[in-house]
Design a protein around this motif. Structure first.
Motif, PDB file in Angstrom:
ATOM      1  N   ASP A 125       0.830  -1.204   0.000  1.00 47.68           N
ATOM      2  CA  ASP A 125       0.000   0.000   0.000  1.00 47.68           C
ATOM      3  C   ASP A 125       0.864   1.253   0.000  1.00 47.68           C
ATOM      4  N   ASN A 126       1.913   1.272   0.820  1.00 51.80           N
ATOM      5  CA  ASN A 126       2.778   2.450   0.887  1.00 51.80           C
ATOM      6  C   ASN A 126       3.446   2.722  -0.455  1.00 51.80           C
ATOM      7  N   ALA A 127       3.900   1.658  -1.119  1.00 50.93           N
ATOM      8  CA  ALA A 127       4.548   1.835  -2.416  1.00 50.93           C
ATOM      9  C   ALA A 127       3.562   2.401  -3.436  1.00 50.93           C
ATOM     10  N   ARG A 128       2.325   1.913  -3.396  1.00 50.99           N
ATOM     11  CA  ARG A 128       1.329   2.420  -4.341  1.00 50.99           C
ATOM     12  C   ARG A 128       0.940   3.867  -4.030  1.00 50.99           C
ATOM     13  N   LEU A 129       0.800   4.166  -2.750  1.00 57.18           N
ATOM     14  CA  LEU A 129       0.393   5.524  -2.375  1.00 57.18           C
ATOM     15  C   LEU A 129       1.475   6.553  -2.709  1.00 57.18           C
ATOM     16  N   LYS A 130       2.721   6.135  -2.720  1.00 58.64           N
ATOM     17  CA  LYS A 130       3.793   7.056  -3.098  1.00 58.64           C
ATOM     18  C   LYS A 130       3.703   7.468  -4.568  1.00 58.64           C
ATOM     19  N   ARG A 131       2.959   6.691  -5.346  1.00 58.67           N
ATOM     20  CA  ARG A 131       2.798   7.009  -6.762  1.00 58.67           C
ATOM     21  C   ARG A 131       1.576   7.894  -7.030  1.00 58.67           C
ATOM     22  N   VAL A 132       0.836   8.232  -5.974  1.00 54.79           N
ATOM     23  CA  VAL A 132      -0.375   9.022  -6.170  1.00 54.79           C
ATOM     24  C   VAL A 132      -0.067  10.382  -6.790  1.00 54.79           C
ATOM     25  N   ALA A 133       0.890  11.096  -6.213  1.00 56.01           N
ATOM     26  CA  ALA A 133       1.171  12.465  -6.667  1.00 56.01           C
ATOM     27  C   ALA A 133       1.523  12.535  -8.154  1.00 56.01           C
ATOM     28  N   PRO A 134       2.474  11.727  -8.659  1.00 53.27           N
ATOM     29  CA  PRO A 134       2.782  11.827 -10.092  1.00 53.27           C
ATOM     30  C   PRO A 134       1.626  11.404 -10.989  1.00 53.27           C
ATOM     31  N   VAL A 135       0.838  10.404 -10.556  1.00 54.67           N
ATOM     32  CA  VAL A 135      -0.315   9.984 -11.362  1.00 54.67           C
ATOM     33  C   VAL A 135      -1.335  11.120 -11.465  1.00 54.67           C
ATOM     34  N   VAL A 136      -1.610  11.778 -10.328  1.00 58.97           N
ATOM     35  CA  VAL A 136      -2.562  12.890 -10.322  1.00 58.97           C
ATOM     36  C   VAL A 136      -2.018  14.065 -11.121  1.00 58.97           C
ATOM     37  N   ASP A 137      -0.741  14.377 -10.929  1.00 58.46           N
ATOM     38  CA  ASP A 137      -0.134  15.502 -11.658  1.00 58.46           C
ATOM     39  C   ASP A 137      -0.209  15.285 -13.167  1.00 58.46           C
ATOM     40  N   ASP A 138       0.070  14.068 -13.611  1.00 54.98           N
ATOM     41  CA  ASP A 138       0.023  13.774 -15.047  1.00 54.98           C
ATOM     42  C   ASP A 138      -1.393  13.935 -15.591  1.00 54.98           C
ATOM     43  N   ALA A 139      -2.370  13.429 -14.838  1.00 55.65           N
ATOM     44  CA  ALA A 139      -3.761  13.532 -15.278  1.00 55.65           C
ATOM     45  C   ALA A 139      -4.204  14.989 -15.324  1.00 55.65           C
ATOM     46  N   MET A 140      -3.871  15.759 -14.305  1.00 60.29           N
ATOM     47  CA  MET A 140      -4.298  17.162 -14.261  1.00 60.29           C
ATOM     48  C   MET A 140      -3.615  18.003 -15.334  1.00 60.29           C
ATOM     49  N   THR A 141      -2.366  17.679 -15.639  1.00 60.63           N
ATOM     50  CA  THR A 141      -1.692  18.391 -16.733  1.00 60.63           C
ATOM     51  C   THR A 141      -2.407  18.153 -18.049  1.00 60.63           C
ATOM     52  N   GLU A 142      -2.802  16.903 -18.284  1.00 57.83           N
ATOM     53  CA  GLU A 142      -3.533  16.573 -19.506  1.00 57.83           C
ATOM     54  C   GLU A 142      -4.886  17.277 -19.548  1.00 57.83           C
ATOM     55  N   ILE A 143      -5.575  17.320 -18.409  1.00 57.52           N
ATOM     56  CA  ILE A 143      -6.894  17.958 -18.347  1.00 57.52           C
ATOM     57  C   ILE A 143      -6.775  19.464 -18.572  1.00 57.52           C
ATOM     58  N   ARG A 144      -5.837  20.090 -17.874  1.00 57.56           N
ATOM     59  CA  ARG A 144      -5.681  21.540 -18.005  1.00 57.56           C
ATOM     60  C   ARG A 144      -5.247  21.932 -19.423  1.00 57.56           C
ATOM     61  N   ASP A 145      -4.332  21.184 -19.993  1.00 56.91           N
ATOM     62  CA  ASP A 145      -3.848  21.511 -21.338  1.00 56.91           C
ATOM     63  C   ASP A 145      -4.955  21.377 -22.379  1.00 56.91           C
ATOM     64  N   ALA A 146      -5.863  20.427 -22.171  1.00 54.48           N
ATOM     65  CA  ALA A 146      -6.917  20.183 -23.151  1.00 54.48           C
ATOM     66  C   ALA A 146      -8.116  21.106 -22.977  1.00 54.48           C
ATOM     67  N   TYR A 147      -8.260  21.704 -21.798  1.00 52.40           N
ATOM     68  CA  TYR A 147      -9.481  22.448 -21.486  1.00 52.40           C
ATOM     69  C   TYR A 147      -9.722  23.646 -22.409  1.00 52.40           C
ATOM     70  N   GLY A 148      -8.743  24.532 -22.508  1.00 43.90           N
ATOM     71  CA  GLY A 148      -8.919  25.738 -23.314  1.00 43.90           C
ATOM     72  C   GLY A 148      -9.273  25.452 -24.765  1.00 43.90           C
ATOM     73  N   PRO A 149      -8.472  24.638 -25.463  1.00 47.76           N
ATOM     74  CA  PRO A 149      -8.808  24.305 -26.851  1.00 47.76           C
ATOM     75  C   PRO A 149     -10.161  23.615 -26.983  1.00 47.76           C
ATOM     76  N   ALA A 150     -10.524  22.785 -25.999  1.00 45.95           N
ATOM     77  CA  ALA A 150     -11.811  22.084 -26.069  1.00 45.95           C
ATOM     78  C   ALA A 150     -12.970  23.062 -25.975  1.00 45.95           C
ATOM     79  N   VAL A 151     -12.893  24.006 -25.049  1.00 43.35           N
ATOM     80  CA  VAL A 151     -13.957  25.007 -24.911  1.00 43.35           C
ATOM     81  C   VAL A 151     -14.064  25.846 -26.175  1.00 43.35           C
ATOM     82  N   ALA A 152     -12.921  26.244 -26.718  1.00 39.11           N
ATOM     83  CA  ALA A 152     -12.929  27.058 -27.929  1.00 39.11           C
ATOM     84  C   ALA A 152     -13.518  26.311 -29.118  1.00 39.11           C
ATOM     85  N   GLY A 153     -13.409  24.986 -29.105  1.00 44.59           N
ATOM     86  CA  GLY A 153     -13.888  24.194 -30.237  1.00 44.59           C
ATOM     87  C   GLY A 153     -15.310  23.699 -30.115  1.00 44.59           C
ATOM     88  N   LEU A 154     -15.983  24.002 -29.002  1.00 39.29           N
ATOM     89  CA  LEU A 154     -17.364  23.543 -28.838  1.00 39.29           C
ATOM     90  C   LEU A 154     -18.270  24.186 -29.884  1.00 39.29           C
TER      91      LEU A 154
END
Length: 278
Positions: free
Chosen positions: A131-160
């Motif tokens: 569990d500890n080993a998996r939980l240590k990977r939480v931050a990079p997994v979340v950061d990667d997902a949020m970077t993808e979401i934030r980067d896609a948001y502006g162009p997606a809204v503009a293209g609606l």
């Protein structure tokens, strides 16, 4: 405007989060993902790990979360402040979903089910032997997902494409998505919107009583979402001048009634974000 929530649930009440400073959507997010726990556990690595362990302990292994987060991309709630508040809420849900070995979809919508763009859709695996080993990977997994979401948001809204806001159509898309996901996942639907549906009906013209809201909901096609948790957050929260309180209360009435029609296990309608420091 004060925070107002209406909740119906077949499961125990979720404990309130003691520190809304973590993000302004505290109440909505705590109820949107039933496994969410308090965010005021300290900023040290030890504090974060302790928080994540509590989340992990509350996860339902038999029904991991499938978190479907839908953002209203129309102009009425399009402001930098509102967007950042929404992104903070999304990040907390992504984190909890990852810890509970779930799946997340984040999309932005406008005037129809066709006018929808997906920003992120996938599992959030945490590899490790303990569990500890998996939980240590939480931050990079979340950061990667949020970077993808934030980067896609502006162009997606503009293209609606198209005008207007078809909020109720997103329930059908959520139902289709959870059926495609399959397995034992439990749907957690979070719609971040000002609530002003104007396709097929116009909820901004006048206040809607509980009786009128129920009648409108009965005329609206939504899928059955048994066992799901459904939260509509930000009702009445617009980029410009705020609407009258009776109109906002009408929005709460409508989305309460609409959720009830889906047969969801938990329904939450939130009329405003919590105040900073409240």
């Amino acid at each position: 405007m004060r925070l107002t929530t209406r909740t119906t649930t077949d499961s125990p009440r979720v404990a309130p989060i003691p520190s809304p400073r973590c993000f302004r959507l505290t109440a909505a997010v705590a109820l949107a993902v039933a496994t969410m726990t308090a965010c005021s556990v300290g900023s040290s690595p030890h504090g974060k790990l302790a928080r994540d362990k509590r989340i992990l302990a509350s996860c339902d292994a038999a029904a991991p979360p499938a978190s479907d987060i839908q953002l209203d991309g129309t102009g009425s709630s399009n402001s930098k402040t509102i967007t950042e508040e929404r992104m903070a809420a999304i990040e907390q849900i992504v984190r909890t979903t990852a810890i509970c070995s779930g799946r997340v979809r984040v999309s932005v919508f406008a005037g129809s089910s066709a006018a929808t763009a997906t920003l992120f859709d996938g599992l959030l695996p945490l590899h490790g032997a303990t569990d500890n080993a998996r939980l240590k990977r939480v931050a990079p997994v979340v950061d990667d997902a949020m970077t993808e979401i934030r980067d896609a948001y502006g162009p997606a809204v503009a293209g609606l494409q198209g005008k207007g806001s078809d909020i109720t159509a997103q329930y059908r898309l959520a139902g289709e998505w959870i059926n495609q996901v399959g397995g034992n996942f439990r749907l957690h639907l979070l719609v971040l919107t000002d609530g002003f549906q104007n396709v097929g009906m116009d909820l901004s013209k006048r206040a809607t009583s509980k009786k009128e809201a129920a009648e409108l909901a009965n005329k609206t096609d939504v899928p059955k979402l048994p066992g799901a948790s459904v939260t509509v957050a930000g009702l009445g929260r617009v980029a410009g001048s705020p609407p009258r309180s009776d109109i906002v209360e009408g929005l709460v009435n409508f989305y309460d009634a609409l959720c009830k029609k889906t047969g969801a296990a938990k329904c939450v309608s939130v009329t405003d974000y919590t105040s900073e420091g409240r």
